[in-house]
Design a protein around this motif. Sequence first.
Motif, PDB file in Angstrom:
ATOM      1  N   ASP A 181      -7.363  -8.712  -8.742  1.00 26.84           N
ATOM      2  CA  ASP A 181      -6.139  -8.262  -9.477  1.00 26.84           C
ATOM      3  C   ASP A 181      -6.121  -8.182 -11.033  1.00 26.84           C
ATOM      4  O   ASP A 181      -5.620  -7.439 -11.632  1.00 26.84           O
ATOM      5  CB  ASP A 181      -4.610  -8.775  -8.980  1.00 26.84           C
TER       6      ASP A 181
ATOM      7  N   ASN B 271      -6.144   1.679   0.340  1.00 31.06           N
ATOM      8  CA  ASN B 271      -5.514   3.129   0.665  1.00 31.06           C
ATOM      9  C   ASN B 271      -6.745   4.172   0.857  1.00 31.06           C
ATOM     10  O   ASN B 271      -7.090   4.673   1.587  1.00 31.06           O
ATOM     11  CB  ASN B 271      -4.692   3.468  -0.378  1.00 31.06           C
ATOM     12  N   TYR B 272      -7.811   3.779  -0.434  1.00 30.39           N
ATOM     13  CA  TYR B 272      -8.910   4.632  -0.355  1.00 30.39           C
ATOM     14  C   TYR B 272      -9.861   4.371   0.781  1.00 30.39           C
ATOM     15  O   TYR B 272     -10.324   5.557   1.440  1.00 30.39           O
ATOM     16  CB  TYR B 272      -9.640   4.510  -1.652  1.00 30.39           C
TER      17      TYR B 272
ATOM     18  N   ASP C  84      -4.635  -3.083  -3.160  1.00 27.29           N
ATOM     19  CA  ASP C  84      -3.807  -1.958  -2.747  1.00 27.29           C
ATOM     20  C   ASP C  84      -4.356  -0.683  -2.634  1.00 27.29           C
ATOM     21  O   ASP C  84      -4.434   0.013  -1.996  1.00 27.29           O
ATOM     22  CB  ASP C  84      -2.438  -2.041  -3.013  1.00 27.29           C
ATOM     23  N   GLN C  85      -4.795  -0.352  -3.967  1.00 29.06           N
ATOM     24  CA  GLN C  85      -5.583   0.778  -4.128  1.00 29.06           C
ATOM     25  C   GLN C  85      -6.670   1.165  -3.204  1.00 29.06           C
ATOM     26  O   GLN C  85      -6.973   2.003  -2.637  1.00 29.06           O
ATOM     27  CB  GLN C  85      -5.739   1.187  -5.528  1.00 29.06           C
TER      28      GLN C  85
ATOM     29  N   ASN D 132       0.861  -1.132   0.118  1.00 26.82           N
ATOM     30  CA  ASN D 132      -0.022   0.313  -0.121  1.00 26.82           C
ATOM     31  C   ASN D 132       0.723   1.310  -0.042  1.00 26.82           C
ATOM     32  O   ASN D 132       0.363   2.410  -0.160  1.00 26.82           O
ATOM     33  CB  ASN D 132      -1.004   0.181   1.302  1.00 26.82           C
TER      34      ASN D 132
ATOM     35  N   ASN E 123      -0.784  -3.656 -12.656  1.00 31.33           N
ATOM     36  CA  ASN E 123      -0.719  -2.199 -12.395  1.00 31.33           C
ATOM     37  C   ASN E 123      -0.814  -1.187 -13.357  1.00 31.33           C
ATOM     38  O   ASN E 123      -0.693   0.075 -13.283  1.00 31.33           O
ATOM     39  CB  ASN E 123       0.497  -1.693 -11.407  1.00 31.33           C
TER      40      ASN E 123
ATOM     41  N   PRO F  16       1.319   1.221  -4.518  1.00 27.85           N
ATOM     42  CA  PRO F  16       0.058   0.100  -4.942  1.00 27.85           C
ATOM     43  C   PRO F  16       0.790  -0.320  -6.240  1.00 27.85           C
ATOM     44  O   PRO F  16       0.722   0.215  -7.235  1.00 27.85           O
ATOM     45  CB  PRO F  16      -1.036   0.932  -5.033  1.00 27.85           C
ATOM     46  N   THR F  17       0.463  -1.670  -6.356  1.00 25.28           N
ATOM     47  CA  THR F  17       0.763  -2.391  -7.659  1.00 25.28           C
ATOM     48  C   THR F  17      -0.515  -3.511  -8.116  1.00 25.28           C
ATOM     49  O   THR F  17      -0.563  -3.953  -9.133  1.00 25.28           O
ATOM     50  CB  THR F  17       1.819  -3.414  -7.282  1.00 25.28           C
ATOM     51  N   SER F  18      -1.732  -3.203  -7.151  1.00 21.14           N
ATOM     52  CA  SER F  18      -2.740  -4.122  -7.532  1.00 21.14           C
ATOM     53  C   SER F  18      -3.916  -3.082  -7.067  1.00 21.14           C
ATOM     54  O   SER F  18      -3.903  -2.291  -6.340  1.00 21.14           O
ATOM     55  CB  SER F  18      -2.808  -5.269  -7.048  1.00 21.14           C
ATOM     56  N   ALA F  19      -5.079  -3.738  -7.371  1.00 22.48           N
ATOM     57  CA  ALA F  19      -6.508  -3.183  -7.212  1.00 22.48           C
ATOM     58  C   ALA F  19      -6.722  -3.229  -5.662  1.00 22.48           C
ATOM     59  O   ALA F  19      -7.144  -2.035  -5.132  1.00 22.48           O
ATOM     60  CB  ALA F  19      -7.582  -3.858  -7.978  1.00 22.48           C
TER      61      ALA F  19
END
Length: 212
Positions: free
Chosen positions: A91, A41-42, A37-38, A29, A141, A32-35
């Motif tokens: 992902d 964070n959001y 991770d994003q 996180n 990503n 971010p390298t994947s959905a």
Amino acid sequence: MDNYSLIIIKFVLGMLCLILQINLLGKGNLAPTSAIDQVQNYVLGGIIGGIIYNSDISVLEFIMVLLIWTLIVFIVKFAKDHNIWVRRIIDGRPQILIQNGQVLVENCMRAGISANDLMFRLRGHGIYEVAKVKSGILEQNGQLVIIENDEENVRFPLINDGQINIDVMELIHHDEQWVFEQIRKAGYNSVDDIYLGEYINGKLTLIPYPKA
């Protein structure tokens, strides 16, 4: 307890939760390298930002929300790391956009890549003609990995986290039986034992998981 004290306590708890997630779930996180991770964070940012200034929500309720979200993220990450189907749903998977100098238009459209966007990415690699590209692979990503016609090595792992990358296997013109044979020759029981497998100079280099 006044509002400012509550805000400080919630802010500190939010920071501790973020540190806990980074240490338990890895550094993904941070970059971010994947959905997942994003999304992690959001949502965490939304939880902290939306609740921290709301005096109607107690510290205990705030802690429970943070713990529930951390538990959800941990369960999803665990499932993703141990099941290839869950990983593909969350992902996605790398997609070949260019193969042997030919643009795979259906794959580009499925990935939401326009012709202008594709050529822009190619120019970023110093390539101005599609015909010069042996393979163009769109990673999860959004990064485009380019292999030019004069390159012998596929700069993309054949095995990731105990799972064979089908697209790369097709690119090097080998099948699963060949991969399994290489794994057995190296002294391993199955692909599940392999952390990373790279195809270099016509040979499969394997990096296994540590033995329990």
